[in-house]
Design a protein around this motif. Structure first.
Motif, mmCIF file in Angstrom:
data_model
loop_
_atom_site.group_PDB
_atom_site.id
_atom_site.type_symbol
_atom_site.label_atom_id
_atom_site.label_comp_id
_atom_site.label_asym_id
_atom_site.label_seq_id
_atom_site.Cartn_x
_atom_site.Cartn_y
_atom_site.Cartn_z
ATOM 1 N N LYS A 22 24.620 -10.787 24.177
ATOM 2 C CA LYS A 22 25.558 -10.707 22.964
ATOM 3 C C LYS A 22 24.522 -10.071 21.766
ATOM 4 O O LYS A 22 25.341 -9.296 21.274
ATOM 5 N N GLU A 61 23.884 -6.165 22.485
ATOM 6 C CA GLU A 61 24.930 -5.486 21.909
ATOM 7 C C GLU A 61 24.845 -5.261 20.563
ATOM 8 O O GLU A 61 25.124 -3.913 19.964
ATOM 9 N N LYS A 62 25.024 -6.361 19.674
ATOM 10 C CA LYS A 62 25.198 -6.136 18.275
ATOM 11 C C LYS A 62 24.192 -5.237 17.675
ATOM 12 O O LYS A 62 24.189 -4.459 16.762
ATOM 13 N N TYR A 63 22.891 -5.726 18.158
ATOM 14 C CA TYR A 63 21.606 -5.147 17.650
ATOM 15 C C TYR A 63 21.886 -3.519 17.837
ATOM 16 O O TYR A 63 21.507 -2.590 16.860
ATOM 17 N N LEU A 64 22.270 -3.056 19.136
ATOM 18 C CA LEU A 64 22.211 -1.665 19.443
ATOM 19 C C LEU A 64 23.250 -1.058 18.879
ATOM 20 O O LEU A 64 23.191 0.149 18.257
ATOM 21 N N GLY A 65 24.487 -1.853 18.675
ATOM 22 C CA GLY A 65 25.483 -1.310 17.583
ATOM 23 C C GLY A 65 25.229 -1.056 16.344
ATOM 24 O O GLY A 65 26.181 -0.719 15.424
ATOM 25 N N GLY A 66 24.072 -1.724 15.610
ATOM 26 C CA GLY A 66 23.678 -1.462 14.460
ATOM 27 C C GLY A 66 24.194 -2.423 13.531
ATOM 28 O O GLY A 66 24.250 -2.379 12.334
ATOM 29 N N GLU A 67 24.723 -3.475 14.227
ATOM 30 C CA GLU A 67 25.421 -4.507 13.437
ATOM 31 C C GLU A 67 24.377 -5.647 12.948
ATOM 32 O O GLU A 67 23.325 -5.677 13.484
#
Ligand SMILES: Nc1nc2c(ncn2[C@@H]2O[C@H](COP(=O)(O)OP(=O)(O)OP(=O)(O)O)[C@@H](O)[C@H]2O)c(=O)[nH]1
Ligand SMILES: [Mg+2]
Length: 687
Positions: A218, A221-227
């Protein structure tokens, strides 16, 4: 202290190369929490942990010490351990009862031999770990260099969660990479991150987030999405990764300056596992695992005795760790290992030498009890109805021996008891008696351990001893068949003496011992005198003619002789047998035999050449070499006489990176030159 549930306990060993600052760190913890009001110093012998007079004298830790403290409502059973390799038995015991470890590394010296060793032990035992880079205020302290070295040795999973502010004489505080807050001074005060470390802090925080994210689907995903990843997510992720060993957080500080101490406790509380998260392995009598059970307080007892200390004034003290169930003061338990009832008196928890009474200790906790009668280290205490057994501490086998010589007659009498007590306290010590050399032998892991044992014998039991290299149990034998005759005849008025025998001595293969064969036919010596001849022969075999060592590997044939109907007697035939044997041995071209040992040396590959060179100089035969994960295992046979002090030589050749085991193999002929020397020495001894 109150009662703690298994989920609210952390059992934590402090491990390091000697002198990295474990004891100072544990002292800083007690001070930071307010358990002590002044910061003790190792060099003054004033720490809570190194309370043993021998520790204060030598300024190193010799024993594991329990230092429980409360932090964030949880009980942290901090265990300080010795770094000096002779005392690795204590380290193994501490690791056995811990779920987590703090590997202390000196920020100036970096990874040392002992660091690699304790890293290996804690990995083997599956402990979750933190690394504490200590001594940041010291000359040459270099955080970034040390981190690089740690990552090179132990992998990129070792990752800073705190950075130092300043270094050496300018070391001021630390930055928390999770909250991005700075803490300055002691006691720490929150501050803005100084501009000098800002860029580093941003970059290392990024590395930390990336490492944590990589482990959690999880989060990645966040990290790669720049979140943005929240503090809570980061903490949770780090907790999971640390517990599974996928990340080893690195913290930083100074024990003597009391900087970075409470963050270490926070990390231990937040990231290291509790006993609740560790299933308990139940083993059978042979130590093989039979099942894994979830630890629970409300269940049949299983507690492991991992240490025993013997004090002539306080008496016997038993340290145990509860894995399952609970144990009560003034109760009865079942010693599962011995199959007997044990009476439990007042329970207590120990902090250094101080005892605090408690009425009960539950699953996951560690405590002590005095004056148990049948229980010793390694035993499981349990319940009779449902006996559960847990695994023993994997103590190393002794490899280094010295002969113990009592100084006075009074010391002789007390020696046995003192040695038994010492071996009871330290399972890596062993006492034996060499019947060949008539020496009492104390074996352990190294010279310092045995020197400490001698100090303890004097201080605790009033026994004065001197330690010496043990004598080599040489033997003698013959190399050619020999015949020998002796007639014992005396006429001194009245009753005479008469015994006459003819022996034939034959060499036998190594390890055969002695055979006595009666070849008398036709009653040239009456049957009832034969045992006397054998007795005489056996007695004469105890001391050979070459250097007064026992004679082995021969067959003695009693071939002929004669008797006198009135003058012959048992004693006459005994004398005749003994004298004939002595003559026969002298004619049999006697030689000296020496014990040959199997030696297995494990060293990092780069030392292989030096080790083999040294072994060759010790008259050893190298039998083989097996590479094993960056180390080399060298198998050799070497004469005992040459390797009596091998523990010391190996340490100096490899700077402590080598280990070895040794066991008796067989006897072999001693080279002529060495025989001559020994014969001369034995003659000098006699005169
Ligand atoms: N400058 C500095 N010296 C330290 C620090 N921590 C420990 N020391 C010193 O390092 C020496 C060894 O410290 P100990 O705490 O005894 O180390 P240890 O790891 O317990 O040593 P062993 O028990 O022998 O393995 C002592 O002289 C300490 O005063 C520190 O943070 N800074
Ligand atoms: Mg210490």
């Amino acid at each position: 202290m109150k009662q703690y549930t298994p989920g609210n306990i952390r059992n934590l060993s402090l491990l390091s190369h000697c002198g990295a600052g474990k004891t100072s760190l544990s002292e800083a913890v007690l001070f930071a929490i307010g358990i002590t009001t002044r910061l003790g110093k190792v060099d003054d012998g004033t720490t809570t942990s190194d309370y043993d007079p021998d520790e204060a004298k030598r300024k190193i830790s010799l024993n594991l010490t329990l230092l429980p403290c409360e932090w964030q409502g949880a009980k942290i059973n901090l265990i300080d351990t010795p770094g000096y390799t002779d005392f690795v038995g204590e380290v193994k015991a501490a690791i056995r009862v811990s779920e987590g470890a703090v590997i202390v590394v000196c920020a100036a010296s970096g990874v040392e031999v002992g660091t690699e060793q304790v890293w290996g032990y804690s990995e083997e035992a599956g402990l979750a770990r933190l690394i504490f880079l200590n001594k940041m205020g010291r000359e040459n302290a270099d955080f970034y260099q040390a981190v690089e070295q740690i990552q090179a040795k132990f992998g990129a999973k070792c990752i800073p969660i705190r950075l130092p502010i300043g270094a050496q004489s300018d070391f001021q505080g630390t930055v928390d990479l999770l909250t991005m807050k700075a803490y300055l001074g002691s006691p720490a005060e929150e501050a803005e991150i100084p501009s000098s470390v800002e860029a580093q802090a941003i970059s290392f925080r990024e590395k930390l987030i990336e490492a944590v994210a990589e482990i959690d689907d999880k989060l990645i995903e966040k990290y790669l999405g720049g979140e943005e990843i929240s503090l809570e997510e980061l903490t949770d992720g780090l907790r999971k990764a640390t517990r599974t060993g996928q990340i080893v957080p690195i913290l930083v500080g100074s024990a003597v300056q009391n900087i970075g101490i409470t963050p270490l406790l926070d990390a231990a509380y937040n990231y290291l596992p509790s006993p609740e998260e560790q299933d308990v392995a139940i083993v059978d009598e042979a130590g093989a695992e039979v099942e894994k059970i979830k630890p629970s307080q409300d269940a049949p007892l299983a507690a492991l005795v991992f240490k025993t200390s013997a004090d002539p004034y306080v008496g016997k003290l038993t340290y145990f760790r509860v894995y399952h169930g609970a144990i009560d003061s003034n109760s009865q338990v079942w010693n599962v290992t011995r199959g007997e009832i044990e009476r439990i008196g007042q329970l207590f928890i120990l902090r250094g030498k101080n005892q605090e009474t408690v009425s009960q200790l539950g699953a996951g906790d560690i405590g002590g009890v005095a004056k148990l009668s049948i229980t010793s280290t390694g035993d499981t205490l349990g319940s009779r109805d449902k006996p559960l057994r847990v695994a023993h501490v994997p103590f190393p086998e002794p490899i280094f021996s010295e002969a113990v010589h009592p100084k006075t007659k009074a010391d002789v009498d007390k020696l046995g008891t003192a040695l038994t007590r010492l071996a009871e306290e330290d399972p890596t010590l062993r006492v034996s008696r060499d019947n060949d050399t008539n020496e009492t032998i104390l074996s352990g892991l190294g010279e310092t351990q045995l020197a400490v044992a001698a100090d303890r014998m004097l201080r605790k039991f009033g026994v004065g001893v001197e330690m010496a290299t043990p004598k080599v149990p040489y033997k003698e034998t013959i190399t050619v068949t020999a015949k020998a005759e002796h007639k014992h005849k005396k006429q001194s008025g009245g009753h005479g003496q008469y015994g006459h025998v003819l022996l034939e001595l034959e060499p036998l293969p190594r390890g055969s011992g002695h055979e006595f064969v009666n070849k008398i036919v036709g009653g040239t010596i009456p049957k009832n005198y034969i045992p006397s001849v054998e007795k005489g022969v056996n007695e004469a075999m105890i001391e050979g003619g070459l250097a007064r060592y026992p004679v082995v590997d021969i067959r003695t044939k009693l071939c002929d002789g004669s008797f006198h109907p009135v003058d012959s007697s048992d004693i006459c035939f005994k004398i005749a047998g003994a004298q004939a044997l002595k003559k026969g041995l002298a004619q049999g071209q006697p030689i000296l035999l020496e014990p040959i040992m199997n030696v297995r040396v494990r060293v990092p590959e780069e030392f292989t050449g030096d080790i083999i060179g040294d072994l060759n100089g010790k008259r050893a035969r190298v039998l083989g070499m097996n590479p094993e994960e960056g180390t080399n295992v060298i198998e050799a046979q070497a004469p005992l006489a040459e390797i009596l002090r091998y523990a010391i030589d190996l340490k100096s050749i490899t700077q402590g990176r080598g280990s070895y085991t040794v066991e008796f193999s067989h006897y072999e002929e001693t080279p002529a030159q060495i025989t001559q020397k020994i014969v001369a020495e034995r003659q000098a001894e006699k005169s």
